[in-house]
Design a protein around this motif. Structure first.
Motif, short mmCIF file in Angstrom:
data_model
loop_
_atom_site.label_atom_id
_atom_site.label_comp_id
_atom_site.label_asym_id
_atom_site.label_seq_id
_atom_site.Cartn_x
_atom_site.Cartn_y
_atom_site.Cartn_z
N UNK A 1 0.82 -1.21 0.00
CA UNK A 1 0.00 0.00 0.00
C UNK A 1 0.86 1.26 0.00
N UNK A 2 1.95 1.25 0.76
CA UNK A 2 2.84 2.42 0.78
C UNK A 2 3.47 2.62 -0.60
N UNK A 3 3.89 1.53 -1.23
CA UNK A 3 4.50 1.64 -2.55
C UNK A 3 3.50 2.18 -3.58
N UNK A 4 2.27 1.67 -3.54
CA UNK A 4 1.27 2.17 -4.48
C UNK A 4 0.94 3.64 -4.22
N UNK A 5 0.90 4.03 -2.95
CA UNK A 5 0.68 5.44 -2.62
C UNK A 5 1.81 6.31 -3.15
N UNK A 6 3.04 5.84 -3.06
CA UNK A 6 4.18 6.60 -3.58
C UNK A 6 4.11 6.75 -5.08
N UNK A 7 3.68 5.70 -5.78
CA UNK A 7 3.55 5.79 -7.25
C UNK A 7 2.46 6.79 -7.61
N UNK A 8 1.35 6.75 -6.90
CA UNK A 8 0.28 7.71 -7.17
C UNK A 8 0.71 9.13 -6.88
N UNK A 9 1.46 9.32 -5.78
CA UNK A 9 1.95 10.67 -5.44
C UNK A 9 2.91 11.17 -6.52
N UNK A 10 3.77 10.31 -7.02
CA UNK A 10 4.71 10.71 -8.07
C UNK A 10 3.96 11.09 -9.34
N UNK A 11 2.89 10.36 -9.66
CA UNK A 11 2.11 10.69 -10.85
C UNK A 11 1.43 12.05 -10.68
N UNK A 12 0.91 12.32 -9.49
CA UNK A 12 0.26 13.61 -9.25
C UNK A 12 1.29 14.73 -9.31
N UNK A 13 2.48 14.50 -8.74
CA UNK A 13 3.51 15.54 -8.76
C UNK A 13 3.93 15.85 -10.20
#
Length: 154
Positions: free
Chosen positions: A80-92
């Motif tokens: 879940x943390x890894x998927x959240x990081x990928x989503x945050x990177x996409x938003x950034x």
């Protein structure tokens, strides 16, 4: 009839006393029996105590714990943390593109305003400094005039 109370002038009534009812002690319920497979009879064991007494009873097998399910090699929290990081990177990345677009649009609007000011200022300068047949200033034709006693007569 009952006699009256001396201060309230109400009749005095008899008081009934109730004794508490006692309940018999609760029966002790035996512990539940261990579950057994149908059709099997447990073996009987006898133990000789040091003082010579013999105790006979059924042999009880210790309870076996339930087998623990195999844990996955990666914990769900880490996934879940890894998927959240990928989503945050996409938003950034999207925010970076958006801020770049806003900065470019601001620069374009600033350049258009500057260009309009330069063109308008140049047009004003041309109007002031150009000569269209006259030398500038105001031409006044004075005819014969008579000045008497600080009065102007034409």
């Amino acid at each position: 009839m009952y006699p009256e109370h001396p201060t309230t002038s109400r009749p005095v009534t008899a008081v009934e006393v109730h004794q508490p009812t006692t309940f018999p002690p609760a029966a002790v319920t035996p512990a539940p029996l261990a579950a057994m497979q149908p059709g099997t009879v447990p073996s009987v064991a006898s133990i000789v105590l040091p003082d010579g007494r013999v105790v006979t009873g059924y042999a009880i097998e210790p309870a076996r714990p339930e087998p623990v399910a195999a844990k996955p090699p990666v914990s769900r929290a880490a996934v879940n943390v890894a998927l959240g990081g990928i989503g945050f990177a996409a938003v950034c990345g999207g925010l970076l593109v958006l801020t770049t677009f806003i900065a470019a649009l601001t620069a374009l609007i600033t350049q258009l305003i500057t260009l309009a000011a330069v063109i308008f200022g140049g047009w004003i300068a041309v109007q002031i400094f150009s000569s269209n047949g006259h030398q500038g200033g105001t031409t006044v034709n004075i005819r014969k005039a008579v000045i008497k006693r600080n009065h102007f007569h034409s």
